[in-house]
Design a protein around this motif. Sequence first.
Motif, PDB file in Angstrom:
ATOM      1  N   UNK A  81     -13.114  10.733  53.772  1.00 49.51           N
ATOM      2  CA  UNK A  81     -11.887  10.377  53.078  1.00 49.51           C
ATOM      3  C   UNK A  81     -10.878   9.819  54.063  1.00 49.51           C
ATOM      4  N   UNK A  82     -10.246   8.730  53.688  1.00 50.14           N
ATOM      5  CA  UNK A  82      -9.227   8.099  54.520  1.00 50.14           C
ATOM      6  C   UNK A  82      -8.027   7.775  53.644  1.00 50.14           C
ATOM      7  N   UNK A  83      -7.016   7.192  54.260  1.00 49.42           N
ATOM      8  CA  UNK A  83      -5.924   6.667  53.471  1.00 49.42           C
ATOM      9  C   UNK A  83      -6.356   5.426  52.721  1.00 49.42           C
ATOM     10  N   UNK A  84      -5.528   4.981  51.794  1.00 46.86           N
ATOM     11  CA  UNK A  84      -5.906   3.826  50.984  1.00 46.86           C
ATOM     12  C   UNK A  84      -4.660   3.065  50.550  1.00 46.86           C
ATOM     13  N   UNK A  85      -4.786   1.752  50.539  1.00 42.92           N
ATOM     14  CA  UNK A  85      -3.759   0.886  49.981  1.00 42.92           C
ATOM     15  C   UNK A  85      -4.346   0.195  48.754  1.00 42.92           C
ATOM     16  N   UNK A  86      -3.641   0.290  47.634  1.00 40.38           N
ATOM     17  CA  UNK A  86      -4.076  -0.343  46.387  1.00 40.38           C
ATOM     18  C   UNK A  86      -3.093  -1.434  45.992  1.00 40.38           C
ATOM     19  N   UNK A  87      -3.650  -2.491  45.470  1.00 38.09           N
ATOM     20  CA  UNK A  87      -2.837  -3.534  44.817  1.00 38.09           C
ATOM     21  C   UNK A  87      -3.425  -3.711  43.419  1.00 38.09           C
ATOM     22  N   UNK A  88      -2.682  -3.294  42.406  1.00 37.83           N
ATOM     23  CA  UNK A  88      -3.171  -3.307  41.024  1.00 37.83           C
ATOM     24  C   UNK A  88      -2.482  -4.427  40.245  1.00 37.83           C
ATOM     25  N   UNK A  89      -3.258  -5.362  39.766  1.00 32.23           N
ATOM     26  CA  UNK A  89      -2.738  -6.423  38.915  1.00 32.23           C
ATOM     27  C   UNK A  89      -3.227  -6.132  37.498  1.00 32.23           C
ATOM     28  N   UNK A  90      -2.348  -5.591  36.677  1.00 34.78           N
ATOM     29  CA  UNK A  90      -2.746  -5.023  35.390  1.00 34.78           C
ATOM     30  C   UNK A  90      -2.377  -5.922  34.225  1.00 34.78           C
ATOM     31  N   UNK A  91      -3.353  -6.162  33.380  1.00 37.88           N
ATOM     32  CA  UNK A  91      -3.125  -6.889  32.130  1.00 37.88           C
ATOM     33  C   UNK A  91      -3.322  -5.990  30.911  1.00 37.88           C
ATOM     34  N   UNK A  92      -4.008  -4.871  31.074  1.00 36.17           N
ATOM     35  CA  UNK A  92      -4.301  -4.006  29.929  1.00 36.17           C
ATOM     36  C   UNK A  92      -3.044  -3.228  29.561  1.00 36.17           C
ATOM     37  N   UNK A  93      -2.558  -3.348  28.325  1.00 33.90           N
ATOM     38  CA  UNK A  93      -1.353  -2.609  27.919  1.00 33.90           C
ATOM     39  C   UNK A  93      -1.558  -1.100  28.025  1.00 33.90           C
ATOM     40  N   UNK A  94      -0.510  -0.398  28.414  1.00 36.75           N
ATOM     41  CA  UNK A  94      -0.566   1.054  28.528  1.00 36.75           C
ATOM     42  C   UNK A  94      -0.122   1.709  27.223  1.00 36.75           C
ATOM     43  N   UNK A  95      -0.799   2.787  26.851  1.00 36.70           N
ATOM     44  CA  UNK A  95      -0.394   3.560  25.687  1.00 36.70           C
ATOM     45  C   UNK A  95      -0.562   2.845  24.369  1.00 36.70           C
ATOM     46  N   UNK A  96      -1.501   1.907  24.303  1.00 36.96           N
ATOM     47  CA  UNK A  96      -1.702   1.119  23.073  1.00 36.96           C
ATOM     48  C   UNK A  96      -3.096   1.298  22.474  1.00 36.96           C
ATOM     49  N   UNK A  97      -3.936   2.146  23.025  1.00 39.61           N
ATOM     50  CA  UNK A  97      -5.276   2.321  22.483  1.00 39.61           C
ATOM     51  C   UNK A  97      -6.255   1.264  22.930  1.00 39.61           C
ATOM     52  N   UNK A  98      -6.037   0.698  24.124  1.00 41.85           N
ATOM     53  CA  UNK A  98      -6.936  -0.329  24.648  1.00 41.85           C
ATOM     54  C   UNK A  98      -7.579   0.091  25.975  1.00 41.85           C
ATOM     55  N   UNK A  99      -7.637   1.384  26.211  1.00 42.00           N
ATOM     56  CA  UNK A  99      -8.441   1.909  27.317  1.00 42.00           C
ATOM     57  C   UNK A  99      -7.836   1.730  28.691  1.00 42.00           C
ATOM     58  N   UNK A 100      -6.511   1.759  28.821  1.00 39.30           N
ATOM     59  CA  UNK A 100      -5.911   1.556  30.142  1.00 39.30           C
ATOM     60  C   UNK A 100      -6.255   2.690  31.101  1.00 39.30           C
ATOM     61  N   UNK A 101      -6.253   3.928  30.616  1.00 39.20           N
ATOM     62  CA  UNK A 101      -6.569   5.045  31.517  1.00 39.20           C
ATOM     63  C   UNK A 101      -8.039   5.016  31.905  1.00 39.20           C
ATOM     64  N   UNK A 102      -8.914   4.678  30.964  1.00 40.13           N
ATOM     65  CA  UNK A 102     -10.338   4.565  31.293  1.00 40.13           C
ATOM     66  C   UNK A 102     -10.561   3.461  32.308  1.00 40.13           C
ATOM     67  N   UNK A 103      -9.827   2.355  32.178  1.00 37.89           N
ATOM     68  CA  UNK A 103      -9.962   1.257  33.143  1.00 37.89           C
ATOM     69  C   UNK A 103      -9.552   1.709  34.534  1.00 37.89           C
ATOM     70  N   UNK A 104      -8.495   2.510  34.623  1.00 39.22           N
ATOM     71  CA  UNK A 104      -8.046   3.008  35.922  1.00 39.22           C
ATOM     72  C   UNK A 104      -9.101   3.918  36.549  1.00 39.22           C
ATOM     73  N   UNK A 105      -9.633   4.829  35.751  1.00 37.18           N
ATOM     74  CA  UNK A 105     -10.660   5.747  36.259  1.00 37.18           C
ATOM     75  C   UNK A 105     -11.900   4.975  36.689  1.00 37.18           C
ATOM     76  N   UNK A 106     -12.361   4.073  35.838  1.00 32.27           N
ATOM     77  CA  UNK A 106     -13.553   3.289  36.156  1.00 32.27           C
ATOM     78  C   UNK A 106     -13.310   2.436  37.401  1.00 32.27           C
ATOM     79  N   UNK A 107     -12.092   1.907  37.553  1.00 28.26           N
ATOM     80  CA  UNK A 107     -11.773   1.138  38.757  1.00 28.26           C
ATOM     81  C   UNK A 107     -11.994   1.980  40.004  1.00 28.26           C
ATOM     82  N   UNK A 108     -11.505   3.210  39.980  1.00 24.22           N
ATOM     83  CA  UNK A 108     -11.669   4.070  41.135  1.00 24.22           C
ATOM     84  C   UNK A 108     -13.111   4.420  41.408  1.00 24.22           C
ATOM     85  N   UNK A 109     -13.869   4.719  40.362  1.00 31.04           N
ATOM     86  CA  UNK A 109     -15.278   5.084  40.513  1.00 31.04           C
ATOM     87  C   UNK A 109     -16.087   3.903  41.040  1.00 31.04           C
ATOM     88  N   UNK A 110     -15.887   2.727  40.456  1.00 32.57           N
ATOM     89  CA  UNK A 110     -16.639   1.536  40.861  1.00 32.57           C
ATOM     90  C   UNK A 110     -16.248   1.098  42.271  1.00 32.57           C
TER      91      UNK A 110
END
Length: 313
Positions: A81-110
């Motif tokens: 484990x190390x430190x990390x810098x993220x740059x997130x360019x997000x198009x998926x609306x938050x809190x609208x039922x379009x899977x924004x939290x799943x996209x975030x989790x999957x981003x980290x896993x992938x």
Amino acid sequence: MRLGTDHVVVRVPATSANLGPGFDAMGLALGVHDEIEVQLVASDDVRVEVIGEGAGEVPDGADHLVVRALQHTLELAGAPLTGVHLRCTNQIPHGRGLGSSAAAVVSGVVAARGLLADPHALDARTMLGIATEFEGHPDNAAPALRGGATLAWAGHDGPRAVDLEVDPRIHATVLVPDVRLATSRARGVLPEQVPHADAAFTAGRAALLVEALARRPELLLDATEDRLHQDYRAEVMSATAELVRSLRAAGLAAAVSGAGPSVLVLTTQEQRPMLDDLVGELLGDLAGSASGWHVGHPVIDTTGATCRSVARK
């Protein structure tokens, strides 16, 4: 497990879960994407920059969902484990039922898989299992990972998923309101028990949906009918419920997207002119004008999450 690179870019699609009767099981990947650039650093520094959806709202440090999923996955893989810098360019609306939290989790896993010297150490089932651990159910995570339409379930040895065929004549439209709705609130109005007749009806429609998606789009109206969750959720998203009812009364296969409040409509190309005319009329009736709701026609994403390494400069 050794790291093979320290810099990757991940792209993950939006998803619409349930598709009407496929509650907590079915999902569809849509051509709206978040792109996450992940760079490991030789320190404990964690820094997150967010552009687009969620900017100024989501955590900018170790509590960010992508960071949590990334570090958890690396830890499970036995990677340092190390430190990390993220740059997130997000198009998926938050809190609208379009899977924004799943996209975030999957981003980290992938991203974690892409950083490993041996990515095969994390296979598709393992990644789905990790994502489901964060999400609680795999209906959004599966299509975000795999693309297309998926059917996911909790097997005796962990979450499983299979791909569902989608007829190329089927097109998706999403109606996205400005207002948000927390998934926890949408789930909180669901009863612990439902009538047996409603459960049986919805199970039959979910089975029919597999056939409608694959070969018989003319069956989509019947196949997307639900009695398990949407009516109960109407009290916390009345405009959404009204839109779904009106679209379905006109013969269009509309459903609440995930936990809402967005609406997903599945049509053939021949139905699109009628849909476009009707949507303008309905949104005008709801709000006095079309403002407050946004209409999109995303393609069905057949690729799912992707990851590429960035060469050192």
